[in-house]
Design a protein around this motif. Structure first.
Motif, PDB file in Angstrom:
ATOM      1  N   ALA A 151      33.535  16.952 -12.575  1.00 40.91           N
ATOM      2  CA  ALA A 151      34.852  17.537 -12.318  1.00 40.91           C
ATOM      3  C   ALA A 151      35.518  16.846 -11.130  1.00 40.91           C
ATOM      4  CB  ALA A 151      34.723  19.032 -12.050  1.00 40.91           C
ATOM      5  N   THR A 152      36.828  16.601 -11.269  1.00 42.33           N
ATOM      6  CA  THR A 152      37.586  15.964 -10.197  1.00 42.33           C
ATOM      7  C   THR A 152      38.677  16.876  -9.643  1.00 42.33           C
ATOM      8  OG1 THR A 152      39.114  14.970 -11.786  1.00 42.33           O
ATOM      9  CG2 THR A 152      37.206  13.638 -11.116  1.00 42.33           C
ATOM     10  N   MET A 153      38.837  18.056 -10.285  1.00 46.48           N
ATOM     11  CA  MET A 153      39.871  18.989  -9.843  1.00 46.48           C
ATOM     12  C   MET A 153      39.313  20.404  -9.783  1.00 46.48           C
ATOM     13  SD  MET A 153      43.287  17.881 -11.924  1.00 46.48           S
ATOM     14  CE  MET A 153      42.818  16.763 -13.236  1.00 46.48           C
ATOM     15  N   THR A 154      39.925  21.207  -8.921  1.00 42.75           N
ATOM     16  CA  THR A 154      39.587  22.628  -8.913  1.00 42.75           C
ATOM     17  C   THR A 154      40.028  23.213 -10.248  1.00 42.75           C
ATOM     18  OG1 THR A 154      41.718  23.252  -7.976  1.00 42.75           O
ATOM     19  CG2 THR A 154      39.917  22.854  -6.406  1.00 42.75           C
ATOM     20  N   LEU A 155      39.516  24.369 -10.574  1.00 46.11           N
ATOM     21  CA  LEU A 155      39.875  25.019 -11.826  1.00 46.11           C
ATOM     22  C   LEU A 155      41.381  25.246 -11.902  1.00 46.11           C
ATOM     23  CD1 LEU A 155      38.774  26.131 -14.453  1.00 46.11           C
ATOM     24  CD2 LEU A 155      38.413  28.311 -13.321  1.00 46.11           C
ATOM     25  N   GLU A 156      41.974  25.703 -10.807  1.00 45.65           N
ATOM     26  CA  GLU A 156      43.416  25.969 -10.781  1.00 45.65           C
ATOM     27  C   GLU A 156      44.219  24.692 -11.015  1.00 45.65           C
ATOM     28  OE1 GLU A 156      41.288  26.803  -8.261  1.00 45.65           O
ATOM     29  OE2 GLU A 156      41.051  28.914  -8.822  1.00 45.65           O
ATOM     30  N   ALA A 157      43.837  23.600 -10.336  1.00 46.90           N
ATOM     31  CA  ALA A 157      44.543  22.327 -10.502  1.00 46.90           C
ATOM     32  C   ALA A 157      44.375  21.805 -11.925  1.00 46.90           C
ATOM     33  CB  ALA A 157      44.037  21.303  -9.490  1.00 46.90           C
ATOM     34  N   GLN A 158      43.189  21.974 -12.501  1.00 48.20           N
ATOM     35  CA  GLN A 158      42.936  21.532 -13.877  1.00 48.20           C
ATOM     36  C   GLN A 158      43.794  22.322 -14.854  1.00 48.20           C
ATOM     37  OE1 GLN A 158      40.720  18.982 -14.850  1.00 48.20           O
ATOM     38  NE2 GLN A 158      41.690  19.212 -16.828  1.00 48.20           N
ATOM     39  N   GLU A 159      43.878  23.637 -14.662  1.00 47.66           N
ATOM     40  CA  GLU A 159      44.709  24.469 -15.545  1.00 47.66           C
ATOM     41  C   GLU A 159      46.177  24.072 -15.432  1.00 47.66           C
ATOM     42  OE1 GLU A 159      43.615  28.373 -14.205  1.00 47.66           O
ATOM     43  OE2 GLU A 159      41.981  28.526 -15.671  1.00 47.66           O
ATOM     44  N   ARG A 160      46.639  23.835 -14.215  1.00 43.92           N
ATOM     45  CA  ARG A 160      48.026  23.403 -13.998  1.00 43.92           C
ATOM     46  C   ARG A 160      48.277  22.068 -14.685  1.00 43.92           C
ATOM     47  NH1 ARG A 160      47.956  24.857  -9.065  1.00 43.92           N
ATOM     48  NH2 ARG A 160      47.221  22.890  -8.206  1.00 43.92           N
ATOM     49  N   HIS A 161      47.338  21.159 -14.549  1.00 39.65           N
ATOM     50  CA  HIS A 161      47.437  19.838 -15.181  1.00 39.65           C
ATOM     51  C   HIS A 161      47.520  19.968 -16.700  1.00 39.65           C
ATOM     52  CE1 HIS A 161      46.603  15.607 -15.983  1.00 39.65           C
ATOM     53  NE2 HIS A 161      45.631  15.990 -16.789  1.00 39.65           N
ATOM     54  N   GLU A 162      46.675  20.819 -17.275  1.00 38.86           N
ATOM     55  CA  GLU A 162      46.672  21.004 -18.735  1.00 38.86           C
ATOM     56  C   GLU A 162      47.952  21.675 -19.217  1.00 38.86           C
ATOM     57  OE1 GLU A 162      42.972  22.941 -19.662  1.00 38.86           O
ATOM     58  OE2 GLU A 162      41.807  21.162 -19.118  1.00 38.86           O
ATOM     59  N   ARG A 163      48.479  22.628 -18.440  1.00 41.12           N
ATOM     60  CA  ARG A 163      49.764  23.250 -18.816  1.00 41.12           C
ATOM     61  C   ARG A 163      50.880  22.215 -18.806  1.00 41.12           C
ATOM     62  NH1 ARG A 163      48.040  27.582 -15.681  1.00 41.12           N
ATOM     63  NH2 ARG A 163      49.231  26.852 -13.900  1.00 41.12           N
ATOM     64  N   ASN A 164      50.923  21.370 -17.772  1.00 36.44           N
ATOM     65  CA  ASN A 164      51.945  20.326 -17.689  1.00 36.44           C
ATOM     66  C   ASN A 164      51.809  19.331 -18.829  1.00 36.44           C
ATOM     67  OD1 ASN A 164      52.993  21.474 -15.384  1.00 36.44           O
ATOM     68  ND2 ASN A 164      51.886  20.110 -13.999  1.00 36.44           N
ATOM     69  N   GLU A 165      50.573  19.002 -19.186  1.00 38.52           N
ATOM     70  CA  GLU A 165      50.316  18.081 -20.298  1.00 38.52           C
ATOM     71  C   GLU A 165      50.806  18.685 -21.614  1.00 38.52           C
ATOM     72  OE1 GLU A 165      46.181  16.953 -21.356  1.00 38.52           O
ATOM     73  OE2 GLU A 165      46.601  15.258 -20.032  1.00 38.52           O
ATOM     74  N   LYS A 166      50.569  19.976 -21.798  1.00 39.87           N
ATOM     75  CA  LYS A 166      50.986  20.659 -23.016  1.00 39.87           C
ATOM     76  C   LYS A 166      52.512  20.680 -23.116  1.00 39.87           C
ATOM     77  CE  LYS A 166      50.689  24.972 -25.541  1.00 39.87           C
ATOM     78  NZ  LYS A 166      50.410  26.389 -25.492  1.00 39.87           N
ATOM     79  N   VAL A 167      53.188  20.963 -22.004  1.00 39.79           N
ATOM     80  CA  VAL A 167      54.643  20.977 -21.988  1.00 39.79           C
ATOM     81  C   VAL A 167      55.182  19.583 -22.299  1.00 39.79           C
ATOM     82  CG1 VAL A 167      56.656  21.228 -20.465  1.00 39.79           C
ATOM     83  CG2 VAL A 167      54.846  22.951 -20.448  1.00 39.79           C
ATOM     84  N   SER A 168      54.548  18.554 -21.748  1.00 41.79           N
ATOM     85  CA  SER A 168      54.989  17.173 -22.002  1.00 41.79           C
ATOM     86  C   SER A 168      54.842  16.812 -23.475  1.00 41.79           C
ATOM     87  CB  SER A 168      54.174  16.196 -21.164  1.00 41.79           C
ATOM     88  OG  SER A 168      54.410  16.417 -19.799  1.00 41.79           O
ATOM     89  N   ARG A 169      53.767  17.246 -24.096  1.00 43.27           N
ATOM     90  CA  ARG A 169      53.557  16.938 -25.515  1.00 43.27           C
ATOM     91  C   ARG A 169      54.566  17.639 -26.403  1.00 43.27           C
ATOM     92  NH1 ARG A 169      47.626  17.571 -24.802  1.00 43.27           N
ATOM     93  NH2 ARG A 169      48.048  19.717 -25.350  1.00 43.27           N
ATOM     94  N   GLU A 170      54.965  18.846 -26.009  1.00 40.05           N
ATOM     95  CA  GLU A 170      55.878  19.626 -26.829  1.00 40.05           C
ATOM     96  C   GLU A 170      57.308  19.127 -26.748  1.00 40.05           C
ATOM     97  OE1 GLU A 170      55.253  23.643 -25.562  1.00 40.05           O
ATOM     98  OE2 GLU A 170      53.366  23.815 -26.654  1.00 40.05           O
ATOM     99  N   GLU A 171      57.639  18.355 -25.717  1.00 39.89           N
ATOM    100  CA  GLU A 171      59.024  17.882 -25.559  1.00 39.89           C
ATOM    101  C   GLU A 171      59.361  16.740 -26.452  1.00 39.89           C
ATOM    102  OE1 GLU A 171      59.354  17.088 -21.406  1.00 39.89           O
ATOM    103  OE2 GLU A 171      59.617  19.180 -20.926  1.00 39.89           O
TER     104      GLU A 171
END
Length: 149
Positions: free
Chosen positions: A129-149
């Protein structure tokens, strides 16, 4: 007994009891914790390499010469899945190597985004792991939003 290498190339021996598990009661990423995670990463890498060697040997032993087309197709599908698994494990080895480098550089256990300590429970479950759980969740949410655009 486990060994740690510092950036300066110094080697220090760290005594790890057989049942040792990192605890939040001790200083974060002290020598014992670093030695523990280093040993865990090296053991994981060794297990993957042994499994890969076994796959290569099996590929050399088993030829795809089944006379029946259905049997041959089934074998080819099985080997295709096996080779994809090995490719994923090859990528995993590079992540393990990166984690080992972070240990040597004194950066292991800290979030690459926030700089905060990654929980011991998360590192125990996913030592790469390279990120805290919170940072990883934030990263995945941002990735999901980017894919949906």
């Amino acid at each position: 007994m486990a060994f740690l290498w510092s950036r300066a190339g110094n080697v220090s021996a760290v005594d790890l009891d057989e049942g040792y598990r990192p605890s939040p009661d001790e200083p974060f990423m002290n020598d014992r914790q670093l030695a523990y995670f280093r040993a865990k990463l090296l053991d994981w890498k060794e297990a993957i390499l042994k499994e890969s060697a076994g796959t290569l040997q099996q590929l050399q032993i088993d030829s795809l010469r089944e006379p029946d087309l259905t049997d041959r197709a089934s074998s080819e599908t099985d080997w295709s899945i096996e080779l994809r698994t090995r490719d994923r494990q090859r990528k995993l080895i590079s992540k393990i190597d990166a984690a080992l480098r972070r240990i040597e550089e004194g950066e292991y256990g800290y979030c690459e985004v926030t700089g905060e300590p990654i929980s011991l429970g998360r590192l125990e479950a996913r030592p790469i792991a390279t990120m805290t759980l919170e940072a990883q969740e934030r990263h995945e949410r941002n990735e999901k939003v980017s894919r949906e655009e």
